[in-house]
Design an enzyme around this catalytic site. Structure first.
Site, short mmCIF file in Angstrom:
data_model
loop_
_atom_site.label_atom_id
_atom_site.label_comp_id
_atom_site.label_asym_id
_atom_site.label_seq_id
_atom_site.Cartn_x
_atom_site.Cartn_y
_atom_site.Cartn_z
CE LYS A 59 -4.18 1.90 2.11
NZ LYS A 59 -5.21 1.75 3.15
CD GLU A 75 -19.02 -1.74 9.33
OE1 GLU A 75 -18.21 -0.98 8.78
OE2 GLU A 75 -19.29 -2.90 8.90
NE ARG A 84 -21.74 -2.24 4.72
CZ ARG A 84 -20.91 -3.00 4.02
NH1 ARG A 84 -20.01 -3.72 4.63
NH2 ARG A 84 -20.98 -3.04 2.72
#
Length: 619
Positions: free
Chosen positions: A279, A366, A394
């Site tokens: 990344k 979540e 969610r």
């Protein structure tokens, strides 16, 4: 080459691997300099350059279909599909989206802004393909953090027994926004499947098929594949789900990538291709970033890097909330903190450092975070769960059934409430009021400054009687050093201006209280101003008090399900005739752009409110 002249990716087919690698470096440099000027998702796009180029080389887009999970790492895909010129306006009002957008290009077959939907969507696309007797490949590009969430595993579980082929590219950079957590992350760190199994299988098949006898032996022993895998391949969770697995592949080695993708392309069934990437590849500061500083960026100087601003008089709402939670944790040993992979975003770094035993990052999960909080609460702890508004959607079922239904004492911070700007419709936090208002037992609070927020948090902890919601935006607010110790009366609103002679009353909440207050002072308006700091329960005495005036309910959230609708229902139920004007967001999704531009588009600026006030004052 001139990156902005790319019209589509067909030209890649005639390039050598060396030329493709060189092109990747050019695209990386282009994106690096472009995003540094405009802002946007930085590290994730630098890390996926070679992989995206290889995908466009091996597959035939847009005939073949590609779904990027979340979608914020699709900038290279946008470049290769002819949108490089438009990158200078990415995420800006009227410009292209920072995510895949179907209306933008036929190359975008899927839209997302939240994680873990790509595999499910791809299975649906592949199923429709086969039902229609069409012939094209379906590829889902999923990050190592997103693949660990519930929906991804539900989809993988189905894919293992599904006859409709999907190629799942696992982009493994060992990061989500910050470092990944959990046992599955550890599994990915340890899994190292070489060519050993694939070569052994291929040699086995080739040898036996050289004769008719061997062919019969092969057919008899075909079911022994799993036994062979047990002895040659360290089984991963993917193989246990019945999915073939290739990797890990060096995500920055073009030759290896093309070889692996061609192999996956030749399969007649679903396969996982595990690709390891870095990344922030190519920008040293981003490569070394472990806290997500370079994940989503505002414009910055590439030479200097991002220099965090030092605010002495102001702070973000997230900082204000986290600072007081940490203050309370120092006084009360039963307070615990939970976040679904948003330690930095929700400014919880100091809490995790100072109270590691009572701080929990559960990853992009979540639903688990919400029910985990319920388990803590039912066992005598007081959980504070910090969750972004758009992500909290969610966990609706868990909030409803596992927390509110059992009426468990806790505090849930709804971060990034309201319009968030450049991330657009998938991230605007404008729906939480509408879905939380009907849920019994919830206390919903919206502070307009730090002091009020601290009083609300004290109230939730001291009362210890219900689940409390405190919602706040991503804006900056004034900073106060001293922590508040008092509490509020639940459901009480606060008068900012009131005179019985005034014929107009404005009711608002959150950040807008200060804005409206300034407006009234600037124009010396004969208007009442009420701070509706508790959205639920409402202050019914205050509503009765202003019923004789023309009421303007001003909110920058959805009109449907909002405070204005709740107030209108109250008056209707009590047969109270009132003149009520509700200002808010209509029945549509709000695009991306600066918050200022979006408020102008929605007719929710202070100028728009001033016009409405004057209309009411003038009859």
């Amino acid at each position: 080459m001139n990156i902005e002249e790319i019209e589509n990716s067909k030209f890649l087919k005639s390039m050598t691997t060396e030329e493709l690698s060189d092109l990747s470096q050019d695209i990386r440099s282009f994106i690096m300099h472009s995003v540094a000027k405009t802002g946007g998702h930085f590290s994730s796009n630098l890390g996926i350059v070679e992989l995206t180029v290889a995908l466009h080389y091996v597959f035939d887009f847009p005939t073949d279909k590609i779904a990027f999970d979340v979608g914020h790492q699709s900038y290279v895909h946008k470049v290769l599909s002819g949108r490089a010129k438009e990158l200078k306006n990415i995420r800006q009002y009227g410009g292209i989206s920072g995510f895949q957008k179907r209306k933008e290009s036929p190359y975008d077959c899927w839209e997302a802004g939240h994680s873990s939907t790509a595999i499910s969507g791809s299975i649906g696309i592949a199923t429709a393909r086969d039902l229609n007797k069409e012939d094209y490949q379906v590829i889902a590009v999923v990050g190592d953090a997103a693949i660990m969430s519930g929906e991804s595993f539900e989809a993988l579980n189905y894919l293992g027994t599904c006859k409709h082929k999907v190629i799942v590219i696992l982009n493994d950079n060992n990061m989500s926004i910050t470092k990944n957590v959990g046992g599955l992350s550890n599994m990915l760190s340890e899994i190292r499947v070489s060519e050993k199994y694939k070569n052994a299988r291929d040699n086995y098949v080739t040898f036996l098929k050289k004769s008719k006898t061997g062919e019969r032996v092969y057919q008899v022993t075909k079911k022994m594949k799993d036994v062979v895998k047990d002895h040659i391949l360290d089984e991963s969770v993917f193989t246990k789900l019945g999915l073939d697995y290739l990797g890990p592949i060096d995500g920055h080695n073009m030759e290896d990538l093309i070889s692996a993708l061609n192999t996956a392309k030749d399969y007649d069934h679903s396969v996982i291709v595990h690709v390891e990437t870095v990344k922030g590849k190519g920008y040293e500061k981003a490569e070394k970033d472990k806290i997500g500083l370079y994940h989503g960026v505002k414009p910055f100087d590439l030479n200097r890097g991002i220099v965090p601003a030092l605010h002495t008089k102001h702070q973000s709402w997230s900082e204000a909330i986290a600072n007081h939670v940490e203050f309370l944790m120092g006084k009360h040993q039963d307070i615990c903190v939970i976040t679904p992979a948003m330690i930095t975003g929700s400014s919880l770094n100091h809490i995790f450092k100072h109270y590691p035993d009572r701080s929990f990052d559960v990853g992009i999960a979540e639903e688990h975070a919400m029910t985990f909080a319920a388990g803590l609460a039912i066992s005598g702890k007081f959980p504070f769960l910090s969750i972004y508004s758009s992500f909290s959607q969610r966990a609706y079922d868990q909030l409803n059934h596992d927390i509110a239904r059992m009426d468990l004492p806790c505090l849930i911070g709804i971060d990034r409430a309201g319009l968030v700007g450049e991330d657009g419709p998938t991230h605007h936090g404008v729906f939480d009021i509408g879905y939380m208002m009907p849920i019994p037992n919830l206390i919903i609070m919206a502070p307009h400054n730090q002091k009020e927020a601290e009083l609300m948090m004290n109230t939730a902890y001291k009362n210890h009687d219900h689940p409390y919601i405190i919602r706040y935006s991503k804006n900056m607010i004034h900073k106060h050093k001293d922590h508040q110790q008092d509490v509020l009366n639940v459901g009480s609103w606060k008068i900012k201006f009131f005179d019985h002679a005034h014929l107009v009353s404005v009711i608002t909440y959150g950040d807008q209280v200060k804005n409206v207050e300034n407006l009234i002072r600037e124009y010396d308006l004969p208007v009442n101003l009420i701070n509706a700091r508790f959205l639920k329960p409402m202050d019914e005495q205050m509503l009765d008090k202003v019923a004789h005036t023309k009421i303007i309910v001003f909110e920058t959230d959805m009109l449907i399900g909002g405070l204005g609708e709740a107030i209108s229902f109250y008056y209707s139920q009590h047969h109270t005739p009132v003149e009520l004007h509700a200002m808010g967001i209509g029945d549509h999704y709000v695009t991306h752009g600066s918050v200022k531009e979006l408020l102008e588009r929605e007719g929710l600026t202070m100028d728009d409110l001033l016009i409405k006030i004057r209309e009411c004052l003038n009859g």
